[in-house]
Scaffold this active site. Structure first.
Site, short mmCIF file in Angstrom:
data_model
loop_
_atom_site.label_atom_id
_atom_site.label_comp_id
_atom_site.label_asym_id
_atom_site.label_seq_id
_atom_site.Cartn_x
_atom_site.Cartn_y
_atom_site.Cartn_z
N LYS A 113 0.83 -1.21 0.00
CA LYS A 113 0.00 0.00 0.00
C LYS A 113 0.87 1.27 0.00
CE LYS A 113 -4.04 -2.21 0.55
NZ LYS A 113 -3.62 -3.60 0.35
C1 LIG Z 1 -4.14 -4.77 -0.25
C2 LIG Z 1 -3.29 -5.99 -0.32
C3 LIG Z 1 -3.45 -6.97 -1.34
C4 LIG Z 1 -4.55 -6.87 -2.38
O1 LIG Z 1 -4.30 -5.88 -3.32
P1 LIG Z 1 -5.50 -5.34 -4.25
O2 LIG Z 1 -4.94 -4.15 -4.95
O3 LIG Z 1 -6.61 -5.00 -3.31
O4 LIG Z 1 -5.86 -6.44 -5.20
C5 LIG Z 1 -2.58 -8.05 -1.36
N1 LIG Z 1 -1.62 -8.20 -0.41
C6 LIG Z 1 -1.44 -7.29 0.58
C7 LIG Z 1 -0.38 -7.54 1.60
C8 LIG Z 1 -2.26 -6.17 0.67
O5 LIG Z 1 -2.08 -5.27 1.68
#
Ligand SMILES: *Cc1c(COP(=O)(O)O)cnc(C)c1O
Length: 494
Positions: A113
Protein backbone atom coordinates in the site's frame (compact mmCIF):
# COMPACT_ATOMS: atom_id res chain seq x y z
CA UNK A 1 -5.61 13.42 -20.75
CA UNK A 2 -9.28 13.40 -19.85
CA UNK A 3 -11.05 11.15 -17.36
CA UNK A 4 -14.56 9.70 -17.50
CA UNK A 5 -16.77 7.74 -15.13
CA UNK A 6 -16.98 4.01 -15.87
CA UNK A 7 -20.76 4.53 -15.96
CA UNK A 8 -21.04 7.72 -18.06
CA UNK A 9 -19.02 8.61 -21.14
CA UNK A 10 -20.31 12.15 -21.52
CA UNK A 11 -18.86 14.12 -18.60
CA UNK A 12 -15.11 14.75 -18.82
CA UNK A 13 -12.79 15.50 -15.92
CA UNK A 14 -9.21 16.61 -15.57
CA UNK A 15 -6.75 14.45 -13.63
CA UNK A 16 -6.83 16.82 -10.66
CA UNK A 17 -10.63 16.72 -10.59
CA UNK A 18 -10.55 12.92 -10.74
CA UNK A 19 -8.08 12.74 -7.86
CA UNK A 20 -9.93 15.33 -5.74
CA UNK A 21 -13.32 13.66 -6.23
CA UNK A 22 -12.16 10.08 -5.67
CA UNK A 23 -15.44 8.59 -6.87
CA UNK A 24 -17.76 9.81 -9.65
CA UNK A 25 -21.12 11.16 -8.50
CA UNK A 26 -22.92 8.35 -10.41
CA UNK A 27 -21.07 5.77 -8.32
CA UNK A 28 -18.67 4.88 -11.14
CA UNK A 29 -14.88 5.02 -11.02
CA UNK A 30 -13.02 7.91 -12.64
CA UNK A 31 -10.79 6.42 -15.30
CA UNK A 32 -8.53 7.72 -18.11
CA UNK A 33 -10.39 8.12 -21.41
CA UNK A 34 -7.61 6.17 -23.09
CA UNK A 35 -4.34 4.58 -21.99
CA UNK A 36 -1.34 6.36 -23.52
CA UNK A 37 1.22 4.25 -25.42
CA UNK A 38 4.87 4.48 -24.48
CA UNK A 39 7.10 5.69 -27.32
CA UNK A 40 9.16 2.90 -28.96
CA UNK A 41 12.44 3.49 -27.16
CA UNK A 42 10.97 4.37 -23.77
CA UNK A 43 11.79 1.11 -21.99
CA UNK A 44 15.41 1.25 -23.22
CA UNK A 45 15.67 4.82 -21.91
CA UNK A 46 13.98 4.06 -18.61
CA UNK A 47 16.13 1.04 -17.87
CA UNK A 48 19.09 3.12 -16.72
CA UNK A 49 17.02 5.48 -14.59
CA UNK A 50 16.32 5.38 -10.86
CA UNK A 51 12.85 4.39 -9.69
CA UNK A 52 11.93 8.01 -8.92
CA UNK A 53 12.65 9.09 -12.49
CA UNK A 54 10.75 6.17 -13.92
CA UNK A 55 7.81 7.24 -11.76
CA UNK A 56 7.91 10.80 -13.07
CA UNK A 57 8.07 9.61 -16.68
CA UNK A 58 5.14 7.20 -16.38
CA UNK A 59 2.90 9.41 -14.25
CA UNK A 60 3.46 12.40 -16.52
CA UNK A 61 1.75 10.49 -19.37
CA UNK A 62 -1.49 10.64 -17.36
CA UNK A 63 -1.09 14.00 -15.63
CA UNK A 64 -0.82 16.76 -18.21
CA UNK A 65 -1.62 19.50 -15.71
CA UNK A 66 1.31 18.56 -13.51
CA UNK A 67 4.80 19.81 -14.37
CA UNK A 68 7.85 17.54 -14.48
CA UNK A 69 9.29 19.66 -11.68
CA UNK A 70 6.25 19.03 -9.48
CA UNK A 71 6.29 15.30 -10.13
CA UNK A 72 10.04 15.13 -9.54
CA UNK A 73 9.59 16.72 -6.12
CA UNK A 74 6.74 14.35 -5.30
CA UNK A 75 8.73 11.26 -6.30
CA UNK A 76 11.76 12.41 -4.30
CA UNK A 77 9.63 12.89 -1.19
CA UNK A 78 7.52 9.73 -1.63
CA UNK A 79 10.26 7.26 -2.50
CA UNK A 80 13.32 8.77 -0.80
CA UNK A 81 15.70 7.13 1.69
CA UNK A 82 13.74 8.38 4.73
CA UNK A 83 10.78 6.37 3.48
CA UNK A 84 12.19 3.28 1.75
CA UNK A 85 14.90 1.01 3.12
CA UNK A 86 16.47 0.33 -0.28
CA UNK A 87 17.50 2.81 -3.00
CA UNK A 88 15.92 0.46 -5.55
CA UNK A 89 12.51 1.23 -3.88
CA UNK A 90 10.85 -1.79 -5.57
CA UNK A 91 13.67 -4.30 -6.14
CA UNK A 92 13.35 -7.49 -8.18
CA UNK A 93 14.68 -10.61 -6.46
CA UNK A 94 15.50 -13.43 -8.89
CA UNK A 95 14.77 -16.98 -7.69
CA UNK A 96 15.67 -18.86 -10.87
CA UNK A 97 16.05 -18.18 -14.61
CA UNK A 98 12.33 -17.60 -15.15
CA UNK A 99 11.00 -16.63 -11.72
CA UNK A 100 11.45 -13.11 -10.40
CA UNK A 101 9.89 -11.62 -7.29
CA UNK A 102 8.98 -7.91 -7.25
CA UNK A 103 9.29 -6.76 -3.63
CA UNK A 104 6.81 -3.98 -2.86
CA UNK A 105 7.21 -3.88 0.90
CA UNK A 106 10.31 -1.76 1.49
CA UNK A 107 8.30 1.31 2.52
CA UNK A 108 7.39 2.67 5.96
CA UNK A 109 4.55 0.23 6.72
CA UNK A 110 6.09 -2.91 5.16
CA UNK A 111 3.19 -3.58 2.76
CA UNK A 112 2.61 -2.64 -0.88
CA UNK A 113 0.00 0.00 0.00
CA UNK A 114 2.96 2.34 0.60
CA UNK A 115 3.79 2.39 -3.13
CA UNK A 116 0.61 4.37 -3.77
CA UNK A 117 -0.16 5.92 -0.37
CA UNK A 118 3.23 7.62 -0.19
CA UNK A 119 2.45 9.33 -3.51
CA UNK A 120 -1.29 10.04 -3.14
CA UNK A 121 -1.00 12.87 -0.57
CA UNK A 122 1.26 14.83 -2.92
CA UNK A 123 -1.04 14.27 -5.90
CA UNK A 124 -4.08 15.14 -3.80
CA UNK A 125 -2.77 18.34 -2.22
CA UNK A 126 -1.53 19.60 -5.59
CA UNK A 127 -4.90 18.68 -7.14
CA UNK A 128 -6.68 20.73 -4.47
CA UNK A 129 -4.69 23.80 -5.50
CA UNK A 130 -5.32 23.16 -9.21
CA UNK A 131 -9.05 22.78 -8.66
CA UNK A 132 -9.06 25.88 -6.41
CA UNK A 133 -10.26 24.04 -3.36
CA UNK A 134 -8.85 25.97 -0.43
CA UNK A 135 -10.34 24.07 2.47
CA UNK A 136 -8.34 21.51 4.42
CA UNK A 137 -9.06 17.99 3.24
CA UNK A 138 -10.06 15.55 5.94
CA UNK A 139 -9.40 11.95 4.90
CA UNK A 140 -11.63 9.37 6.55
CA UNK A 141 -10.54 5.74 6.43
CA UNK A 142 -12.10 2.53 7.67
CA UNK A 143 -9.45 -0.15 7.67
CA UNK A 144 -9.05 -3.85 8.19
CA UNK A 145 -5.33 -3.31 8.74
CA UNK A 146 -2.86 -2.35 6.01
CA UNK A 147 -4.67 0.57 4.38
CA UNK A 148 -5.15 2.53 7.61
CA UNK A 149 -1.51 2.48 8.56
CA UNK A 150 -0.44 3.13 4.98
CA UNK A 151 -2.70 6.17 4.77
CA UNK A 152 -1.58 7.48 8.19
CA UNK A 153 2.08 7.30 7.18
CA UNK A 154 1.35 8.85 3.79
CA UNK A 155 -0.63 11.81 5.11
CA UNK A 156 1.26 12.42 8.36
CA UNK A 157 2.28 16.08 8.61
CA UNK A 158 1.19 16.82 5.04
CA UNK A 159 0.01 20.47 5.05
CA UNK A 160 -3.68 21.14 4.40
CA UNK A 161 -4.67 17.57 5.28
CA UNK A 162 -6.09 15.77 8.30
CA UNK A 163 -6.47 12.03 8.49
CA UNK A 164 -8.77 10.02 10.73
CA UNK A 165 -8.66 6.24 10.80
CA UNK A 166 -11.25 3.91 12.29
CA UNK A 167 -10.33 0.28 12.87
CA UNK A 168 -12.48 -2.54 14.29
CA UNK A 169 -11.52 -3.03 17.94
CA UNK A 170 -11.17 -6.78 17.66
CA UNK A 171 -10.55 -7.08 13.96
CA UNK A 172 -6.87 -6.30 13.40
CA UNK A 173 -3.67 -8.08 14.37
CA UNK A 174 -1.64 -6.95 17.35
CA UNK A 175 1.15 -5.61 15.14
CA UNK A 176 -1.34 -3.75 12.98
CA UNK A 177 -3.03 -2.21 16.04
CA UNK A 178 0.32 -1.14 17.50
CA UNK A 179 1.31 0.36 14.16
CA UNK A 180 -1.79 2.55 14.24
CA UNK A 181 -2.11 3.57 17.90
CA UNK A 182 1.52 4.69 18.04
CA UNK A 183 1.19 6.78 14.86
CA UNK A 184 3.17 10.01 14.90
CA UNK A 185 2.20 13.30 13.26
CA UNK A 186 0.24 16.44 14.13
CA UNK A 187 -2.66 15.93 11.73
CA UNK A 188 -3.58 12.32 12.51
CA UNK A 189 -6.30 10.66 14.56
CA UNK A 190 -7.04 7.01 15.23
CA UNK A 191 -9.99 5.42 16.99
CA UNK A 192 -11.13 1.87 17.62
CA UNK A 193 -14.75 1.07 16.79
CA UNK A 194 -16.65 -1.47 18.85
CA UNK A 195 -17.59 -4.06 16.26
CA UNK A 196 -16.15 -5.62 13.14
CA UNK A 197 -14.77 -4.16 9.91
CA UNK A 198 -18.24 -3.83 8.39
CA UNK A 199 -19.35 -1.70 11.35
CA UNK A 200 -16.37 0.62 10.90
CA UNK A 201 -16.91 0.78 7.14
CA UNK A 202 -20.65 1.44 7.43
CA UNK A 203 -19.96 4.12 10.05
CA UNK A 204 -17.49 5.90 7.79
CA UNK A 205 -19.92 5.79 4.87
CA UNK A 206 -22.53 7.37 7.14
CA UNK A 207 -20.11 10.17 8.07
CA UNK A 208 -19.54 10.85 4.38
CA UNK A 209 -23.26 11.28 3.78
CA UNK A 210 -24.01 13.27 6.97
CA UNK A 211 -25.04 16.65 5.52
CA UNK A 212 -25.19 18.45 8.89
CA UNK A 213 -21.67 17.33 9.72
CA UNK A 214 -20.48 18.32 6.27
CA UNK A 215 -21.84 21.86 6.73
CA UNK A 216 -20.47 22.17 10.24
CA UNK A 217 -17.01 21.16 9.04
CA UNK A 218 -17.19 23.40 5.99
CA UNK A 219 -17.65 26.33 8.38
CA UNK A 220 -14.49 25.23 10.18
CA UNK A 221 -12.66 24.97 6.84
CA UNK A 222 -12.71 21.23 6.22
CA UNK A 223 -14.11 18.89 3.59
CA UNK A 224 -14.13 15.10 3.46
CA UNK A 225 -12.32 12.88 1.03
CA UNK A 226 -11.25 9.27 0.87
CA UNK A 227 -7.98 7.46 0.27
CA UNK A 228 -9.26 4.05 -0.69
CA UNK A 229 -8.15 2.17 -3.74
CA UNK A 230 -10.84 3.38 -6.11
CA UNK A 231 -9.14 6.80 -6.24
CA UNK A 232 -7.20 7.13 -9.52
CA UNK A 233 -4.37 8.65 -7.47
CA UNK A 234 -3.83 5.21 -5.96
CA UNK A 235 -3.91 3.17 -9.16
CA UNK A 236 -1.55 5.40 -11.13
CA UNK A 237 1.56 5.04 -8.91
CA UNK A 238 1.09 1.27 -9.12
CA UNK A 239 1.55 1.19 -12.90
CA UNK A 240 5.08 2.46 -12.34
CA UNK A 241 6.44 -0.63 -10.61
CA UNK A 242 5.43 -2.96 -13.43
CA UNK A 243 7.30 -0.81 -15.92
CA UNK A 244 10.16 -0.61 -13.45
CA UNK A 245 10.33 -4.40 -12.98
CA UNK A 246 10.52 -4.92 -16.73
CA UNK A 247 13.30 -2.31 -16.96
CA UNK A 248 15.24 -4.00 -14.15
CA UNK A 249 15.07 -7.36 -15.94
CA UNK A 250 16.28 -5.69 -19.15
CA UNK A 251 19.07 -3.84 -17.38
CA UNK A 252 20.26 -7.00 -15.63
CA UNK A 253 20.19 -9.06 -18.83
CA UNK A 254 17.51 -11.44 -17.54
CA UNK A 255 15.43 -10.73 -20.67
CA UNK A 256 16.13 -9.39 -24.18
CA UNK A 257 14.58 -6.14 -25.44
CA UNK A 258 11.04 -6.87 -26.55
CA UNK A 259 10.88 -10.24 -24.79
CA UNK A 260 7.55 -11.05 -23.17
CA UNK A 261 7.00 -11.68 -19.49
CA UNK A 262 4.01 -12.82 -17.44
CA UNK A 263 2.98 -11.32 -14.13
CA UNK A 264 1.34 -13.04 -11.19
CA UNK A 265 -0.45 -10.87 -8.60
CA UNK A 266 -2.04 -11.72 -5.22
CA UNK A 267 -5.37 -10.00 -5.62
CA UNK A 268 -8.11 -8.54 -3.41
CA UNK A 269 -9.73 -5.33 -4.63
CA UNK A 270 -8.21 -5.82 -8.12
CA UNK A 271 -6.20 -2.56 -7.92
CA UNK A 272 -2.76 -4.08 -8.13
CA UNK A 273 -3.40 -6.42 -11.06
CA UNK A 274 -5.36 -3.67 -12.84
CA UNK A 275 -2.19 -1.57 -12.76
CA UNK A 276 -0.35 -4.47 -14.44
CA UNK A 277 -3.04 -4.54 -17.13
CA UNK A 278 -2.59 -0.79 -17.71
CA UNK A 279 1.20 -1.24 -17.94
CA UNK A 280 0.52 -3.83 -20.64
CA UNK A 281 -1.83 -1.44 -22.44
CA UNK A 282 0.94 1.17 -22.38
CA UNK A 283 3.17 -1.25 -24.26
CA UNK A 284 5.15 -3.20 -21.66
CA UNK A 285 5.49 -6.71 -23.19
CA UNK A 286 3.33 -8.50 -20.65
CA UNK A 287 1.70 -11.62 -22.09
CA UNK A 288 -0.48 -13.18 -19.39
CA UNK A 289 -1.83 -11.81 -16.13
CA UNK A 290 -2.17 -14.48 -13.47
CA UNK A 291 -4.70 -13.51 -10.81
CA UNK A 292 -4.11 -15.25 -7.47
CA UNK A 293 -6.81 -15.56 -4.81
CA UNK A 294 -7.05 -17.21 -1.42
CA UNK A 295 -10.09 -19.22 -0.38
CA UNK A 296 -12.24 -16.19 -1.27
CA UNK A 297 -12.12 -17.27 -4.90
CA UNK A 298 -14.73 -15.02 -6.51
CA UNK A 299 -12.20 -13.77 -9.09
CA UNK A 300 -10.95 -17.26 -9.96
CA UNK A 301 -14.49 -18.26 -10.83
CA UNK A 302 -15.11 -15.04 -12.72
CA UNK A 303 -12.10 -15.50 -14.96
CA UNK A 304 -13.00 -19.13 -15.65
CA UNK A 305 -16.75 -18.73 -16.20
CA UNK A 306 -17.46 -15.05 -16.93
CA UNK A 307 -19.85 -15.09 -13.97
CA UNK A 308 -19.18 -12.79 -11.03
CA UNK A 309 -21.09 -14.03 -8.02
CA UNK A 310 -20.45 -12.70 -4.54
CA UNK A 311 -23.21 -14.81 -2.99
CA UNK A 312 -20.87 -17.20 -1.25
CA UNK A 313 -19.27 -17.86 2.12
CA UNK A 314 -16.75 -15.26 3.31
CA UNK A 315 -13.59 -16.84 4.76
CA UNK A 316 -11.11 -15.30 7.19
CA UNK A 317 -7.75 -16.50 5.91
CA UNK A 318 -4.07 -16.03 6.80
CA UNK A 319 -3.86 -13.57 3.86
CA UNK A 320 -6.45 -11.13 5.29
CA UNK A 321 -5.79 -8.28 2.86
CA UNK A 322 -7.25 -10.49 0.14
CA UNK A 323 -10.36 -11.46 2.12
CA UNK A 324 -12.76 -9.60 -0.11
CA UNK A 325 -15.82 -10.49 -2.17
CA UNK A 326 -16.40 -7.24 -4.04
CA UNK A 327 -13.34 -6.33 -6.09
CA UNK A 328 -14.19 -2.69 -6.86
CA UNK A 329 -11.48 -2.03 -9.41
CA UNK A 330 -12.74 -4.80 -11.68
CA UNK A 331 -15.17 -2.17 -12.94
CA UNK A 332 -12.31 -0.35 -14.64
CA UNK A 333 -11.21 -3.53 -16.42
CA UNK A 334 -14.78 -4.07 -17.60
CA UNK A 335 -14.80 -0.62 -19.17
CA UNK A 336 -11.57 -1.36 -20.98
CA UNK A 337 -12.83 -4.74 -22.27
CA UNK A 338 -16.31 -3.52 -23.28
CA UNK A 339 -15.48 0.06 -24.33
CA UNK A 340 -19.13 0.63 -23.43
CA UNK A 341 -20.23 2.56 -20.32
CA UNK A 342 -23.83 1.37 -20.69
CA UNK A 343 -22.73 -2.27 -20.60
CA UNK A 344 -20.61 -1.65 -17.49
CA UNK A 345 -23.46 0.22 -15.84
CA UNK A 346 -25.75 -2.75 -16.52
CA UNK A 347 -23.34 -5.22 -14.90
CA UNK A 348 -22.92 -2.98 -11.84
CA UNK A 349 -26.68 -2.56 -11.45
CA UNK A 350 -27.05 -6.34 -11.49
CA UNK A 351 -24.25 -6.66 -8.94
CA UNK A 352 -26.00 -4.19 -6.63
CA UNK A 353 -29.39 -5.79 -7.03
CA UNK A 354 -28.50 -9.50 -6.95
CA UNK A 355 -24.80 -9.77 -6.09
CA UNK A 356 -24.18 -11.38 -9.46
CA UNK A 357 -23.65 -10.66 -13.16
CA UNK A 358 -22.53 -12.57 -16.22
CA UNK A 359 -20.47 -10.86 -18.91
CA UNK A 360 -21.15 -11.29 -22.62
CA UNK A 361 -19.25 -13.95 -24.60
CA UNK A 362 -17.29 -11.20 -26.32
CA UNK A 363 -16.03 -9.84 -22.98
CA UNK A 364 -15.40 -13.31 -21.62
CA UNK A 365 -13.30 -14.13 -24.69
CA UNK A 366 -11.17 -11.00 -24.25
CA UNK A 367 -10.81 -11.66 -20.52
CA UNK A 368 -9.68 -15.25 -20.97
CA UNK A 369 -7.13 -14.35 -23.63
CA UNK A 370 -5.19 -12.38 -21.05
CA UNK A 371 -6.14 -13.48 -17.55
CA UNK A 372 -5.69 -16.77 -15.73
CA UNK A 373 -7.21 -17.28 -12.28
CA UNK A 374 -6.07 -19.67 -9.54
CA UNK A 375 -6.72 -19.94 -5.82
CA UNK A 376 -5.42 -21.84 -2.83
CA UNK A 377 -6.39 -22.44 0.80
CA UNK A 378 -4.42 -21.69 4.00
CA UNK A 379 -2.90 -25.16 4.18
CA UNK A 380 -1.40 -24.79 0.71
CA UNK A 381 -0.35 -21.20 1.53
CA UNK A 382 1.72 -22.42 4.47
CA UNK A 383 3.14 -25.31 2.45
CA UNK A 384 4.29 -22.88 -0.26
CA UNK A 385 6.01 -20.60 2.29
CA UNK A 386 7.99 -23.64 3.51
CA UNK A 387 8.75 -24.89 0.00
CA UNK A 388 9.99 -21.53 -1.34
CA UNK A 389 12.11 -21.08 1.78
CA UNK A 390 13.77 -24.49 1.50
CA UNK A 391 14.23 -24.48 -2.29
CA UNK A 392 15.29 -20.87 -2.79
CA UNK A 393 16.35 -19.72 0.68
CA UNK A 394 13.77 -16.95 0.26
CA UNK A 395 11.18 -15.92 2.83
CA UNK A 396 7.72 -14.81 1.68
CA UNK A 397 4.56 -13.68 3.44
CA UNK A 398 1.18 -15.48 3.10
CA UNK A 399 -0.19 -13.10 0.42
CA UNK A 400 2.89 -13.61 -1.73
CA UNK A 401 2.66 -17.36 -1.13
CA UNK A 402 -0.83 -17.41 -2.65
CA UNK A 403 0.72 -15.91 -5.78
CA UNK A 404 3.49 -18.52 -5.86
CA UNK A 405 0.88 -21.24 -5.61
CA UNK A 406 -1.01 -19.71 -8.54
CA UNK A 407 2.16 -19.61 -10.62
CA UNK A 408 2.89 -23.28 -9.88
CA UNK A 409 -0.64 -24.19 -10.94
CA UNK A 410 -0.41 -22.06 -14.08
CA UNK A 411 2.87 -23.59 -15.17
CA UNK A 412 1.59 -27.10 -14.57
CA UNK A 413 -1.58 -26.48 -16.52
CA UNK A 414 -0.15 -24.56 -19.48
CA UNK A 415 3.52 -25.68 -19.60
CA UNK A 416 4.26 -22.01 -20.31
CA UNK A 417 7.69 -21.16 -18.95
CA UNK A 418 7.73 -17.51 -19.96
CA UNK A 419 9.70 -15.48 -17.39
CA UNK A 420 7.28 -14.43 -14.68
CA UNK A 421 7.27 -11.52 -12.24
CA UNK A 422 5.56 -12.60 -9.02
CA UNK A 423 4.40 -9.64 -6.99
CA UNK A 424 5.34 -9.71 -3.30
CA UNK A 425 2.95 -7.49 -1.35
CA UNK A 426 4.01 -7.66 2.30
CA UNK A 427 7.05 -8.29 4.44
CA UNK A 428 6.92 -11.78 5.99
CA UNK A 429 7.58 -10.07 9.35
CA UNK A 430 4.11 -8.51 9.19
CA UNK A 431 2.63 -11.99 9.49
CA UNK A 432 5.10 -13.66 11.84
CA UNK A 433 2.69 -16.19 13.29
CA UNK A 434 1.68 -17.75 9.98
CA UNK A 435 5.22 -17.66 8.64
CA UNK A 436 6.73 -19.22 11.78
CA UNK A 437 4.07 -21.92 11.62
CA UNK A 438 4.95 -22.59 7.99
CA UNK A 439 8.63 -22.98 8.88
CA UNK A 440 7.72 -25.58 11.49
CA UNK A 441 8.04 -23.59 14.75
CA UNK A 442 6.22 -25.50 17.49
CA UNK A 443 5.56 -22.61 19.83
CA UNK A 444 5.22 -19.02 18.74
CA UNK A 445 6.36 -16.09 20.90
CA UNK A 446 3.84 -13.52 22.14
CA UNK A 447 3.31 -10.21 20.35
CA UNK A 448 6.38 -8.43 19.08
CA UNK A 449 8.68 -11.15 20.43
CA UNK A 450 7.61 -13.19 17.41
CA UNK A 451 9.65 -10.73 15.30
CA UNK A 452 12.80 -11.80 17.16
CA UNK A 453 11.86 -15.45 16.89
CA UNK A 454 11.47 -15.21 13.09
CA UNK A 455 14.66 -13.21 12.89
CA UNK A 456 16.61 -15.82 14.83
CA UNK A 457 15.17 -18.72 12.86
CA UNK A 458 15.97 -17.21 9.45
CA UNK A 459 18.93 -14.92 10.15
CA UNK A 460 17.01 -12.05 8.54
CA UNK A 461 16.61 -8.71 10.35
CA UNK A 462 13.08 -7.56 11.15
CA UNK A 463 12.26 -4.36 9.21
CA UNK A 464 13.08 -1.29 11.29
CA UNK A 465 9.52 0.15 11.28
CA UNK A 466 8.22 -3.06 12.90
CA UNK A 467 11.11 -3.64 15.31
CA UNK A 468 10.85 0.02 16.36
CA UNK A 469 7.23 -0.34 17.51
CA UNK A 470 8.49 -1.47 20.92
CA UNK A 471 9.90 1.95 21.70
CA UNK A 472 6.92 3.95 20.49
CA UNK A 473 4.52 5.60 22.89
CA UNK A 474 0.84 4.76 22.55
CA UNK A 475 -0.96 7.95 21.49
CA UNK A 476 -4.48 6.84 20.62
CA UNK A 477 -6.63 4.94 23.09
CA UNK A 478 -10.09 6.22 22.15
CA UNK A 479 -12.73 3.56 21.60
CA UNK A 480 -16.10 4.58 20.19
CA UNK A 481 -19.44 2.88 19.73
CA UNK A 482 -20.31 2.70 16.08
CA UNK A 483 -23.18 5.15 16.54
CA UNK A 484 -20.84 7.72 18.10
CA UNK A 485 -18.17 7.99 15.43
CA UNK A 486 -19.35 11.50 14.64
CA UNK A 487 -18.28 12.59 18.15
CA UNK A 488 -14.85 11.17 17.50
CA UNK A 489 -14.61 13.21 14.31
CA UNK A 490 -15.66 16.38 16.16
CA UNK A 491 -13.19 15.82 18.97
CA UNK A 492 -10.35 15.16 16.56
CA UNK A 493 -11.07 18.20 14.38
CA UNK A 494 -11.25 20.97 17.00
C1 LIG B 1 -4.14 -4.77 -0.25
C2 LIG B 1 -3.29 -5.99 -0.32
C3 LIG B 1 -3.45 -6.97 -1.34
C4 LIG B 1 -4.55 -6.87 -2.38
O1 LIG B 1 -4.30 -5.88 -3.32
P1 LIG B 1 -5.50 -5.34 -4.25
O2 LIG B 1 -4.94 -4.15 -4.95
O3 LIG B 1 -6.61 -5.00 -3.31
O4 LIG B 1 -5.86 -6.44 -5.20
C5 LIG B 1 -2.58 -8.05 -1.36
N1 LIG B 1 -1.62 -8.20 -0.41
C6 LIG B 1 -1.44 -7.29 0.58
C7 LIG B 1 -0.38 -7.54 1.60
C8 LIG B 1 -2.26 -6.17 0.67
O5 LIG B 1 -2.08 -5.27 1.68
Amino acid sequence: MQYISTRDGAARFTASQAITQGLASDGGLLTPFYIPKLPGKALEDLKDMAYQHRAVYIMKQFLEEFSVKELTDFAAAAYGPEKFDTPAVAPVHTLDGTTHCLELWHGPTCAFKDMALQMLPHLLTASLVKTEEFKTVCILVATSGDTGKGALEGFKNVPKTRILVFYPKDGVSQVQQLQMITQEGDNVGVAAVVGNFDDAQTGVKRLFSDEALREELARKGYFFSSANSINWGRVLPQIVYYVSAYCDLLRDGAIEPGQSINVCVPTGNFGNILAAYYAREMGVPIQKLICASNQNDVLTDFIRTGIYDRNRTFYHTMSPSMDILISSNLERLLLSLTQDVEEVKGYMEQLNATGRYEVSDRVKGKLQKLFYGYCCDDKETQAVIGRVYRQHDYLIDPHTAVAFSALEQYRKETEDNTPCVVVSTASPFKFCDSVLGALGAETIAEGLDALDQLSQLTGLPAPAPLAGLRDKAVRFTQTVEKDHMVDAVRSMLV
